[in-house]
Enzyme design. Structure first.
Site, PDB file in Angstrom:
ATOM      1  N   TYR A 144       0.827  -1.208   0.000  1.00 52.59           N
ATOM      2  CA  TYR A 144       0.000   0.000   0.000  1.00 52.59           C
ATOM      3  C   TYR A 144       0.861   1.259   0.000  1.00 52.59           C
ATOM      4  O   TYR A 144       1.897   1.307   0.662  1.00 52.59           O
ATOM      5  CB  TYR A 144      -0.905   0.018   1.233  1.00 52.59           C
ATOM      6  CG  TYR A 144      -1.842   1.201   1.225  1.00 52.59           C
ATOM      7  CD1 TYR A 144      -3.029   1.139   0.522  1.00 52.59           C
ATOM      8  CD2 TYR A 144      -1.508   2.382   1.883  1.00 52.59           C
ATOM      9  CE1 TYR A 144      -3.880   2.231   0.480  1.00 52.59           C
ATOM     10  CE2 TYR A 144      -2.358   3.475   1.847  1.00 52.59           C
ATOM     11  CZ  TYR A 144      -3.539   3.394   1.141  1.00 52.59           C
ATOM     12  OH  TYR A 144      -4.373   4.483   1.100  1.00 52.59           O
ATOM     13  N   TRP A 146       1.215   5.615  -1.793  1.00 53.18           N
ATOM     14  CA  TRP A 146       0.983   6.540  -2.895  1.00 53.18           C
ATOM     15  C   TRP A 146       2.067   6.494  -3.953  1.00 53.18           C
ATOM     16  O   TRP A 146       1.856   6.987  -5.046  1.00 53.18           O
ATOM     17  CB  TRP A 146       0.867   7.971  -2.369  1.00 53.18           C
ATOM     18  CG  TRP A 146      -0.526   8.375  -2.050  1.00 53.18           C
ATOM     19  CD1 TRP A 146      -1.392   7.704  -1.235  1.00 53.18           C
ATOM     20  CD2 TRP A 146      -1.222   9.537  -2.523  1.00 53.18           C
ATOM     21  NE1 TRP A 146      -2.583   8.400  -1.171  1.00 53.18           N
ATOM     22  CE2 TRP A 146      -2.503   9.521  -1.940  1.00 53.18           C
ATOM     23  CE3 TRP A 146      -0.871  10.593  -3.354  1.00 53.18           C
ATOM     24  CZ2 TRP A 146      -3.449  10.521  -2.187  1.00 53.18           C
ATOM     25  CZ3 TRP A 146      -1.811  11.596  -3.585  1.00 53.18           C
ATOM     26  CH2 TRP A 146      -3.090  11.545  -3.009  1.00 53.18           C
TER      27      TRP A 146
HETATM   28  N1  LIG Z   1      -1.811   8.765  12.172  1.00 57.00           N
HETATM   29  C1  LIG Z   1      -2.218   8.786  10.913  1.00 57.00           C
HETATM   30  N2  LIG Z   1      -1.707   7.918  10.040  1.00 57.00           N
HETATM   31  C2  LIG Z   1      -2.089   7.951   8.744  1.00 57.00           C
HETATM   32  C3  LIG Z   1      -3.039   8.891   8.295  1.00 57.00           C
HETATM   33  C4  LIG Z   1      -3.583   9.793   9.245  1.00 57.00           C
HETATM   34  O1  LIG Z   1      -4.437  10.635   8.917  1.00 57.00           O
HETATM   35  N3  LIG Z   1      -3.138   9.724  10.538  1.00 57.00           N
HETATM   36  N4  LIG Z   1      -3.417   8.910   6.979  1.00 57.00           N
HETATM   37  C5  LIG Z   1      -3.314   7.662   6.253  1.00 57.00           C
HETATM   38  C6  LIG Z   1      -3.528   7.839   4.828  1.00 57.00           C
HETATM   39  S1  LIG Z   1      -4.999   8.582   4.383  1.00 57.00           S
HETATM   40  C7  LIG Z   1      -2.656   7.401   3.895  1.00 57.00           C
HETATM   41  S2  LIG Z   1      -3.117   7.461   2.237  1.00 57.00           S
HETATM   42  C8  LIG Z   1      -1.360   6.814   4.249  1.00 57.00           C
HETATM   43  C9  LIG Z   1      -0.223   7.216   3.316  1.00 57.00           C
HETATM   44  O2  LIG Z   1       0.815   6.312   3.433  1.00 57.00           O
HETATM   45  P1  LIG Z   1       1.849   6.061   2.239  1.00 57.00           P
HETATM   46  O3  LIG Z   1       1.201   6.278   0.918  1.00 57.00           O
HETATM   47  O4  LIG Z   1       2.483   4.741   2.461  1.00 57.00           O
HETATM   48  O5  LIG Z   1       2.900   7.215   2.510  1.00 57.00           O
HETATM   49  P2  LIG Z   1       4.031   7.824   1.568  1.00 57.00           P
HETATM   50  O6  LIG Z   1       4.915   8.627   2.445  1.00 57.00           O
HETATM   51  O7  LIG Z   1       3.397   8.512   0.409  1.00 57.00           O
HETATM   52  O8  LIG Z   1       4.810   6.542   1.103  1.00 57.00           O
HETATM   53  C10 LIG Z   1       5.315   6.392  -0.164  1.00 57.00           C
HETATM   54  C11 LIG Z   1       6.686   5.734  -0.069  1.00 57.00           C
HETATM   55  O9  LIG Z   1       7.070   5.315  -1.366  1.00 57.00           O
HETATM   56  C12 LIG Z   1       8.340   5.879  -1.710  1.00 57.00           C
HETATM   57  N5  LIG Z   1       8.271   6.157  -3.151  1.00 57.00           N
HETATM   58  C13 LIG Z   1       7.772   7.238  -3.777  1.00 57.00           C
HETATM   59  N6  LIG Z   1       7.842   7.075  -5.120  1.00 57.00           N
HETATM   60  C14 LIG Z   1       8.376   5.860  -5.340  1.00 57.00           C
HETATM   61  C15 LIG Z   1       8.697   5.129  -6.526  1.00 57.00           C
HETATM   62  O10 LIG Z   1       8.496   5.555  -7.647  1.00 57.00           O
HETATM   63  N7  LIG Z   1       9.227   3.877  -6.337  1.00 57.00           N
HETATM   64  C16 LIG Z   1       9.479   3.371  -5.105  1.00 57.00           C
HETATM   65  N8  LIG Z   1      10.001   2.137  -5.038  1.00 57.00           N
HETATM   66  N9  LIG Z   1       9.216   4.067  -3.980  1.00 57.00           N
HETATM   67  C17 LIG Z   1       8.656   5.268  -4.102  1.00 57.00           C
HETATM   68  C18 LIG Z   1       8.510   7.092  -0.843  1.00 57.00           C
HETATM   69  O11 LIG Z   1       9.892   7.355  -0.621  1.00 57.00           O
HETATM   70  C19 LIG Z   1       7.747   6.689   0.436  1.00 57.00           C
HETATM   71  O12 LIG Z   1       8.586   6.040   1.353  1.00 57.00           O
HETATM   72  O13 LIG Z   1      -1.018   7.180   5.588  1.00 57.00           O
HETATM   73  C20 LIG Z   1      -2.045   6.863   6.519  1.00 57.00           C
HETATM   74  N10 LIG Z   1      -1.555   7.061   7.867  1.00 57.00           N
HETATM   75  N1  LIG Z   2      -0.519  18.471   1.810  1.00 60.36           N
HETATM   76  C1  LIG Z   2      -1.027  17.227   1.855  1.00 60.36           C
HETATM   77  N2  LIG Z   2      -2.273  17.003   1.415  1.00 60.36           N
HETATM   78  C2  LIG Z   2      -2.809  15.747   1.480  1.00 60.36           C
HETATM   79  C3  LIG Z   2      -2.064  14.644   1.956  1.00 60.36           C
HETATM   80  C4  LIG Z   2      -0.747  14.917   2.431  1.00 60.36           C
HETATM   81  O1  LIG Z   2      -0.040  14.018   2.901  1.00 60.36           O
HETATM   82  N3  LIG Z   2      -0.265  16.213   2.373  1.00 60.36           N
HETATM   83  N4  LIG Z   2      -2.607  13.393   1.978  1.00 60.36           N
HETATM   84  C5  LIG Z   2      -3.775  13.137   1.123  1.00 60.36           C
HETATM   85  C6  LIG Z   2      -4.505  11.921   1.502  1.00 60.36           C
HETATM   86  S1  LIG Z   2      -3.808  10.415   1.190  1.00 60.36           S
HETATM   87  C7  LIG Z   2      -5.748  11.942   2.024  1.00 60.36           C
HETATM   88  S2  LIG Z   2      -6.587  10.496   2.335  1.00 60.36           S
HETATM   89  C8  LIG Z   2      -6.420  13.209   2.340  1.00 60.36           C
HETATM   90  C9  LIG Z   2      -7.084  13.156   3.716  1.00 60.36           C
HETATM   91  O2  LIG Z   2      -7.941  14.213   3.872  1.00 60.36           O
HETATM   92  P1  LIG Z   2      -8.644  14.415   5.291  1.00 60.36           P
HETATM   93  O3  LIG Z   2      -9.064  13.112   5.826  1.00 60.36           O
HETATM   94  O4  LIG Z   2      -9.664  15.466   5.128  1.00 60.36           O
HETATM   95  O5  LIG Z   2      -7.392  15.000   6.099  1.00 60.36           O
HETATM   96  P2  LIG Z   2      -6.975  15.257   7.604  1.00 60.36           P
HETATM   97  O6  LIG Z   2      -5.909  16.277   7.474  1.00 60.36           O
HETATM   98  O7  LIG Z   2      -6.660  13.992   8.298  1.00 60.36           O
HETATM   99  O8  LIG Z   2      -8.256  15.844   8.320  1.00 60.36           O
HETATM  100  C10 LIG Z   2      -8.871  17.061   7.984  1.00 60.36           C
HETATM  101  C11 LIG Z   2      -9.298  17.762   9.233  1.00 60.36           C
HETATM  102  O9  LIG Z   2     -10.293  17.010   9.933  1.00 60.36           O
HETATM  103  C12 LIG Z   2     -10.310  17.477  11.261  1.00 60.36           C
HETATM  104  N5  LIG Z   2     -10.805  16.422  12.139  1.00 60.36           N
HETATM  105  C13 LIG Z   2     -10.116  15.366  12.623  1.00 60.36           C
HETATM  106  N6  LIG Z   2     -10.912  14.612  13.412  1.00 60.36           N
HETATM  107  C14 LIG Z   2     -12.122  15.205  13.427  1.00 60.36           C
HETATM  108  C15 LIG Z   2     -13.383  14.900  14.033  1.00 60.36           C
HETATM  109  O10 LIG Z   2     -13.546  13.910  14.742  1.00 60.36           O
HETATM  110  N7  LIG Z   2     -14.428  15.735  13.770  1.00 60.36           N
HETATM  111  C16 LIG Z   2     -14.311  16.829  12.986  1.00 60.36           C
HETATM  112  N8  LIG Z   2     -15.381  17.549  12.761  1.00 60.36           N
HETATM  113  N9  LIG Z   2     -13.123  17.153  12.421  1.00 60.36           N
HETATM  114  C17 LIG Z   2     -12.059  16.353  12.622  1.00 60.36           C
HETATM  115  C18 LIG Z   2      -8.885  17.860  11.593  1.00 60.36           C
HETATM  116  O11 LIG Z   2      -8.852  19.080  12.307  1.00 60.36           O
HETATM  117  C19 LIG Z   2      -8.197  17.921  10.245  1.00 60.36           C
HETATM  118  O12 LIG Z   2      -7.479  19.116  10.019  1.00 60.36           O
HETATM  119  O13 LIG Z   2      -5.483  14.267   2.313  1.00 60.36           O
HETATM  120  C20 LIG Z   2      -4.736  14.292   1.106  1.00 60.36           C
HETATM  121  N10 LIG Z   2      -4.065  15.565   1.033  1.00 60.36           N
HETATM  122 MO   LIG Z   3      -5.021   8.737   2.044  1.00 60.51          MO
END
Ligand SMILES: Nc1nc2c(c(=O)[nH]1)N[C@H]1C(S)=C(S)[C@@H](COP(=O)(O)OP(=O)(O)OC[C@H]3O[C@@H](n4cnc5c(=O)[nH]c(N)nc54)[C@H](O)[C@@H]3O)O[C@H]1N2
Ligand SMILES: Nc1nc2c(c(=O)[nH]1)N[C@H]1C(S)=C(S)[C@@H](COP(=O)(O)OP(=O)(O)OC[C@H]3O[C@@H](n4cnc5c(=O)[nH]c(N)nc54)[C@H](O)[C@@H]3O)O[C@H]1N2
Ligand SMILES: [Mo]
Length: 824
Positions: A144, A146
């Protein structure tokens, strides 16, 4: 039951069901005109397009994007930072004693650099050994993450294709982004539209919605990115256009900054994880004051009687009235009543962030929001109804392109076993044990080999100290990485992968209408290879190179994929330029799929002709199917279930702060955390944690102090930053800082860099969704006393000489090539 693969990934974003276009000429090129240097072009990333003149030092924002990501420029200078993985490397005791000796501890050992031949022989040999001994069901390729943008080089798509050609593997379903929603919505509205795609477009909100209520706000920091890529950012424009056309905004969130100042939103600061209680109380007011739309409920929904009995308290003796909700949410009862009345009196649209369902019982706020929208009766009409994730990423609410862009063909996986993605640690710790998932009783496979490319489990998973222990279980762990981050350090075999700067690709997103030719701005350093080249080398050793590569090199594949786009477009009446012309011009922009339409508009117009794919064909405010699963943590109607950890829990006596771990503003997840844009956001080199000034004063914590944040699961350091625009007793620590345990050989050691996932809990949202629940996490915070240990996350591990006795005159290099096994 629908179990989609991670949809946020480019290989899955193309969608069926497009209607023929109008025959318009497509491809208004905006590439380099005559007179620009050779090699000039665009680089495509998940956060936007960048111009270059054939050299990485010339990167500039793409002129067609009016709102570029603020962290896009400034990465290139750290492409060759000391943490770059430059050569294949093997964990020392793994190399010395082999996989079955189980010597040493992953994450705590030095590495030995080896030749590509030796590394690829090892990888292929291990896949073959595990497959032949235990079957392909012992191989895990979930991988899993991005990765980077690109239709061809997308690492996870490459890895899955490779395993499908090589006999199959166990994979994952759902996402970390919105797993609970993915599982719930098909039960309730028969589709994942409104969550993943198919949102009511901005065009149907602007000038239509009079009141936009945003649960979790619409933080524009998140709309800087979109999986697959972005040509022009749109979310800010969409929101501001609604505002300009007269919409009023309410933001419901513990953090004021979740709504942009320009929106002038009313801020309702509720306790985290209590939105369901608020939504139920809003429904209570509508029902009690007879402001609900009974005609809509009768015609378009089922289960309202069950829901009403629960809301009024007829079924459980507890009326979910504003006083009840005030005790849970911390909001004033009168504010709840006022909001309900406003909603009933204005054309109201409900936006809800994805974050709300990354929490205990994360299914419930989504179901309750749909129930509330049903009571309001506007679903399927412009400006009314609901949608999840506006501004979570860019491109939500933008009509899809009229042509679906091609993706790397995946082949077929002969293994049909899978896990819900966030159950990875459980799978590794408890092979053979049973668990529930969406009505099914399933069993965890016995995984011996884990292969990851393009994701970072030591970023994304919860309770990282537990993951570290789970990660010790497999016999072999293989990682492709750019950087010596925790993902690489916890592997046995690390293979250095080229970055998006260093390869050509086709870049497109299903949420934007462009197709870009991403042209390399630099060569991969030294012996670094693309994921494709690496996997082709493994495929060769396993005798499946012909199937995996189909005889094409990378350029051959780009032409092949472009031919598909061309044919696809031609079939819909669009005339794309030939490949060479496209490569030279760099960008194709297509018109949208015709007809903006509100979510569930067809159903509303003709519920008999367009029934929903739910058992009743209607919106299910009560679900007999979910009720039949008998899950106490997800009953048959939207319900308030207190999370295990929230400010009302007994545990709050010892851990008095609710931790929110939002997405980082100046990077994508953990990507490029070592680079300048992310470094600028740190305080003293580590991650800041936002605290209310009153909480800081009570604990004697000053701005800039290093604090120790602890939960029942772990401890980390962070730097206190005052923020008055948040609810007291709530703290916010963004994700993304590279996991950096003080002593990796000791379980649960203090984490130095500010990674919230050493604090978060690792359990499913419920037995239904089994999604991740990081946003239900209580912590304690105190000033860190004593000498502060330095962060070491951005240094490479110790790279040591080969410990094995030399064999033959010119070892070790001679050994590398002679150890290559014959092809099967
Ligand atoms: N506490 C907490 N944890 C969360 C979340 C949260 O809200 N709170 N959000 C969750 C969500 S929504 C998501 S989507 C995940 C994201 O989790 P990930 O998608 O696993 O996070 P990334 O840091 O994007 O990881 C991508 C990795 O791939 C590597 N990479 C990038 N490009 C390439 C490539 O072309 N080839 C190879 N081999 N490697 C590459 C990068 O160096 C990096 O280490 O995290 C989740 N974790
Ligand atoms: N710059 C940047 N943008 C990203 C990403 C990144 O790594 N960097 N990751 C991307 C990915 S994979 C995803 S899935 C999306 C995720 O998008 P979201 O899930 O919307 O992202 P978060 O930043 O986890 O949360 C948004 C806001 O929700 C509020 N929140 C948290 N818990 C609660 C709650 O219980 N109730 C209410 N009402 N509000 C709450 C927090 O204050 C937080 O700032 O973002 C994407 N966009
Ligand atoms: Mo995500």
């Amino acid at each position: 039951m629908t179990l989609s693969p991670p949809d946020l990934l480019p290989s899955h974003t193309s969608r069926p069901g497009l209607r023929p276009g109008s025959g318009a000429r497509a491809g208004q090129g905006v590439g380099p005109g005559a007179g620009q240097e050779a090699g000039a072009g665009l680089v495509g990333t998940h956060w936007g397009l960048y111009r270059h003149r054939g050299d990485i030092s010339t990167l500039a924002d793409f002129e067609g994007d009016g709102d570029p990501a603020r962290f896009g420029l400034g990465l290139a200078g750290d492409r060759l930072a000391p943490c770059r993985v430059l050569r294949p490397a093997v964990r020392r005791s793994y190399l010395e004693h082999g996989p079955l000796a189980r010597r040493g501890r992953r994450g705590a050992e030095p590495f030995v650099e080896v030749s590509w031949d030796e590394a690829l022989d090892l990888v292929a040999g291990e896949i073959r050994r595990v497959r032949d001994t235990h079957g392909p069901g012992a191989l895990y390729s979930g991988s899993y993450g991005w990765s980077s943008a690109g239709r061809f080089h997308h690492a996870q798509s490459q890895l899955k294709r490779f395993f499908n050609m090589a006999g199959g593997s166990v994979r994952s379903v759902q996402t970390y982004s919105y797993a609970a929603g993915e599982v719930l919505l098909p039960h309730v509205i028969g589709t994942q539209e409104g969550l993943i795609a198919g949102h009511t477009p901005w065009a149907d909100l602007i000038g239509q919605a009079e009141l936009i209520v945003m649960f979790g706000g619409t933080p524009l920091r998140n709309a800087q990115v979109s999986a697959g890529g972005i040509a022009a950012h749109t979310a800010r424009d969409g929101l501001l256009a609604c505002k300009a056309a007269g919409a009023e905004f309410v933001t419901v969130s513990p953090m004021r900054a979740d709504a942009a100042d320009e929106l002038g939103a009313q801020w309702m600061a509720l306790r985290p994880n209590t939105d369901t209680a608020l939504l139920l109380a809003l429904a209570f007011v509508l029902i009690a004051e007879n402001r609900h739309d009974q005609a809509f409920l009768d015609r378009f929904t089922t289960g309202f009687d069950t829901f009403r009995a629960y809301v009024t308290g007829a079924s459980d003796g507890i009326p979910k009235d504003p006083d009840w909700a005030a005790g849970i949410t911390g909001l004033a009862p009168s504010d709840i009543v006022d909001l309900a009345r406003r909603m009933a009196g204005q054309r109201t649209f409900l936006m809800m962030a994805w974050s709300l369902q990354r929490a205990d019982h994360g299914e419930q706020p989504y179901w309750a929001a749909i129930a509330l929208a049903s009571l309001l009766g506007g679903i399927g009409r412009p400006g009314e109804g609901f949608g999840f994730g506006y501004a979570a990423i860019d491109g939500v609410g933008v009509p899809h392109p009229a042509v679906s862009w091609p993706a790397l063909p995946q082949g077929r996986n002969p293994v049909d076993d899978y896990i819900p993605v966030a159950r990875i640690a459980d799978m590794l710790l408890y092979p053979g044990e049973t668990y529930d998932h969406d009505g099914a009783a399933r069993r965890y496979p016995d995984i011996r080999l884990v292969y990851w490319a393009g994701g970072n489990p030591f970023h994304h998973h919860q309770d990282l100290n537990r993951l570290v222990e789970a990660w010790q279980r497999p016999e072999t762990v293989i990682a492709h990485e750019h950087w010596w981050n925790a993902h690489a350090r916890h592997a046995d075999i690390v293979l250095p992968a080229a970055t998006f700067f260093e390869r050509d690709d086709l870049v497109a997103s299903g949420r934007d209408r462009f197709l870009a030719y991403s042209s390399r701005a630099a060569e991969p350093p030294g012996v670094v290879r693309t994921d494709y080249e690496i996997l082709a080398g493994v495929a060769d050793r396993l005798g499946v190179a012909a199937a995996y590569t189909e005889g094409r090199d990378a350029e051959g594949w780009l032409r092949y994929l472009y031919d598909q786009a061309w044919a696809n477009a031609a079939a819909r009446g669009f005339d794309l330029p030939p490949f060479e012309e496209f490569r030279a011009q760099g960008l194709i922009d297509l018109p949208p799929k015709p007809g903006p339409r509100p979510l569930l508009g067809a159903f509303r117009a003709d519920p008999e002709g367009h029934p929903l794919r739910t058992p009743s064909g209607r919106i299910e405010l009560g679900s007999a199917r979910i009720a039949s699963f008998g899950y106490g943590d997800c009953p048959g109607h939207p319900a308030w279930r207190a999370p295990a950890e929230w400010l009302g829990a007994p545990l709050a006596a010892r851990y008095p702060f609710h931790l929110l771990s939002c997405q980082p503003a100046d990077k994508l997840h953990s990507q490029w955390d070592h680079a300048a844009p992310s470094r600028r956001t740190k305080a003293g080199g580590r991650q800041p944690i936002l605290m209310h000034p009153q909480d800081m004063a009570e604990r004697g914590i000053g701005a800039g102090d290093v604090v120790e944040v602890s939960s029942p699961r772990g401890r980390c350091l962070a730097v206190a930053e005052p923020c008055a625009g948040q609810l007291p007793q709530v703290v916010q620590l963004a994700t993304g800082a590279w996991f950096d345990p003080l002593d990796p050989s000791t379980p649960g050691s203090l984490e130095l860099n500010g990674n919230p996932n050493v604090l978060t809990a690792d359990h499913g949202t419920s037995r239904l969704g089994q999604g991740p629940s990081p946003n239900s996490c209580l912590v304690d915070i105190r000033r860190f006393e004593g000498a502060v240990p330095p962060v070491r996350a951005y240094r490479p591990p110790d790279l040591v000489p080969d410990p094995r006795p030399a064999q033959g005159p010119s070892a070790p290099s001679a050994r590398s090539s002679s150890s290559r096994p014959p092809h099967p």
